[in-house]
Design an enzyme around this catalytic site. Structure first.
Site, PDB file in Angstrom:
ATOM      1  N   MET A 161     -38.034 -14.856 -53.118  1.00  0.00           N
ATOM      2  CA  MET A 161     -38.358 -13.451 -52.936  1.00  0.00           C
ATOM      3  C   MET A 161     -37.312 -12.908 -54.119  1.00  0.00           C
ATOM      4  O   MET A 161     -36.231 -13.205 -54.295  1.00  0.00           O
ATOM      5  CB  MET A 161     -37.573 -13.130 -51.819  1.00  0.00           C
ATOM      6  CG  MET A 161     -38.379 -13.608 -50.511  1.00  0.00           C
ATOM      7  SD  MET A 161     -37.751 -12.592 -49.065  1.00  0.00           S
ATOM      8  CE  MET A 161     -36.245 -13.136 -48.795  1.00  0.00           C
ATOM      9  N   PHE A 199     -30.524  -9.221 -50.862  1.00  0.00           N
ATOM     10  CA  PHE A 199     -30.972  -9.347 -52.350  1.00  0.00           C
ATOM     11  C   PHE A 199     -31.676 -10.622 -52.304  1.00  0.00           C
ATOM     12  O   PHE A 199     -32.038 -11.372 -51.551  1.00  0.00           O
ATOM     13  CB  PHE A 199     -29.533  -9.141 -53.173  1.00  0.00           C
ATOM     14  CG  PHE A 199     -29.319  -7.807 -52.989  1.00  0.00           C
ATOM     15  CD1 PHE A 199     -29.616  -6.477 -53.589  1.00  0.00           C
ATOM     16  CD2 PHE A 199     -27.959  -7.575 -52.280  1.00  0.00           C
ATOM     17  CE1 PHE A 199     -29.271  -5.212 -53.384  1.00  0.00           C
ATOM     18  CE2 PHE A 199     -27.392  -6.321 -52.082  1.00  0.00           C
ATOM     19  CZ  PHE A 199     -27.979  -5.152 -52.649  1.00  0.00           C
ATOM     20  N   SER A 200     -31.971 -11.024 -53.808  1.00  0.00           N
ATOM     21  CA  SER A 200     -32.903 -11.820 -54.173  1.00  0.00           C
ATOM     22  C   SER A 200     -32.411 -13.454 -53.354  1.00  0.00           C
ATOM     23  O   SER A 200     -31.148 -13.645 -53.408  1.00  0.00           O
ATOM     24  CB  SER A 200     -32.963 -12.127 -55.668  1.00  0.00           C
ATOM     25  OG  SER A 200     -31.842 -12.856 -56.080  1.00  0.00           O
ATOM     26  N   SER A 201     -33.579 -14.199 -52.901  1.00  0.00           N
ATOM     27  CA  SER A 201     -33.173 -15.195 -52.113  1.00  0.00           C
ATOM     28  C   SER A 201     -34.361 -16.135 -51.830  1.00  0.00           C
ATOM     29  O   SER A 201     -35.343 -15.799 -52.343  1.00  0.00           O
ATOM     30  CB  SER A 201     -32.690 -14.730 -50.634  1.00  0.00           C
ATOM     31  OG  SER A 201     -33.353 -13.544 -50.253  1.00  0.00           O
ATOM     32  N   GLN A 202     -34.378 -16.875 -50.726  1.00  0.00           N
ATOM     33  CA  GLN A 202     -35.370 -17.864 -50.738  1.00  0.00           C
ATOM     34  C   GLN A 202     -35.587 -17.923 -49.093  1.00  0.00           C
ATOM     35  O   GLN A 202     -34.587 -17.999 -48.521  1.00  0.00           O
ATOM     36  CB  GLN A 202     -34.882 -19.212 -51.059  1.00  0.00           C
ATOM     37  CG  GLN A 202     -35.995 -20.155 -51.103  1.00  0.00           C
ATOM     38  CD  GLN A 202     -35.988 -21.654 -51.634  1.00  0.00           C
ATOM     39  OE1 GLN A 202     -35.311 -21.848 -52.624  1.00  0.00           O
ATOM     40  NE2 GLN A 202     -36.423 -22.807 -50.980  1.00  0.00           N
TER      41      GLN A 202
END
Length: 201
Positions: free
Chosen positions: A82, A168-171
């Site tokens: 993401m 925030f950005s991640s998986q």
């Protein structure tokens, strides 16, 4: 469109900072207003009609498929990255009962790296129904420092129910029983509650 509650401290914090700076040094206030707008986008919760069907295993998140594999336990696993532009709340891929929510401390490697799904900070949300056991892994990244679960053991949830958010950005990984027909591949763009990861029949 609504906003997840975890986003308000960021949105309002940057907005208030921008208002204060507008009286002190106006050019800097633009940066704070921009950050507030970005957080508004990041924590958005758009309305959608869940693609609900007992034969579907749905995507738990928005993003881009990194990998589709059979793991060391013989289960099917779909890994999704993401970016900061994606909606960051997660939804249940199936209807079932939450069996456990486990927090695992770890590193904050970039979410797209192969080792991130093992070494990074994460929450494991295990959901069961008559078709088997499913694990939604919320994985932190270099910017994502907190994974938030909105469910607890014993909760009975419907397919597409909101189960958590990552800041925030991640998986996000979905681990599911083997033997289902997989419907996604690396590079596919997916949407939580809509995209079909696999079909049972």
């Amino acid at each position: 469109m609504s906003i997840v509650k975890e986003g308000y401290p960021f949105i309002l914090g940057f907005l208030i900072a921008g208002i204060i700076c507008s009286f002190i040094f106006a050019p800097v206030s633009v940066l704070f207003y921009l950050c507030s707008l970005l957080c508004l986008m990041f924590f958005r919760d758009p309305h959608l009609t869940v693609n609900r069907d007992d034969n579907f295993i749905l995507s738990p998140c928005n993003g881009t498929v990194l990998d589709v594999i059979e793991n060391e336990n013989g289960q099917s696993e779909v890994r999704v990255f993401m970016s900061v532009a994606n909606v960051h709340l997660q939804r249940s891929p199936i209807s079932g009962t939450v069996k456990s929510v486990e927090h695992k401390p770890g590193k904050f490697l970039k979410a797209h790296l192969p080792e991130a799904h093992v070494e990074n900070e994460q929450n494991l949300i295990t959901i069961e129904n008559e078709t088997g056991t499913y694990i939604v892994k919320q994985i932190a990244g270099v910017l994502a420092r907190r994974c938030v679960s909105w469910v607890k053991p014993g909760d009975v949830i419907e397919q597409g129910s909101k189960i958590g958010v990552i800041k925030f950005s991640s998986q996000v990984d979905l681990i599911m029983p083997a033997g289902f027909k997989l419907r996604v591949k690396p590079g596919d763009k997916v949407t939580s509650g809509l995209t079909i990861f696999a079909t049972i029949k």
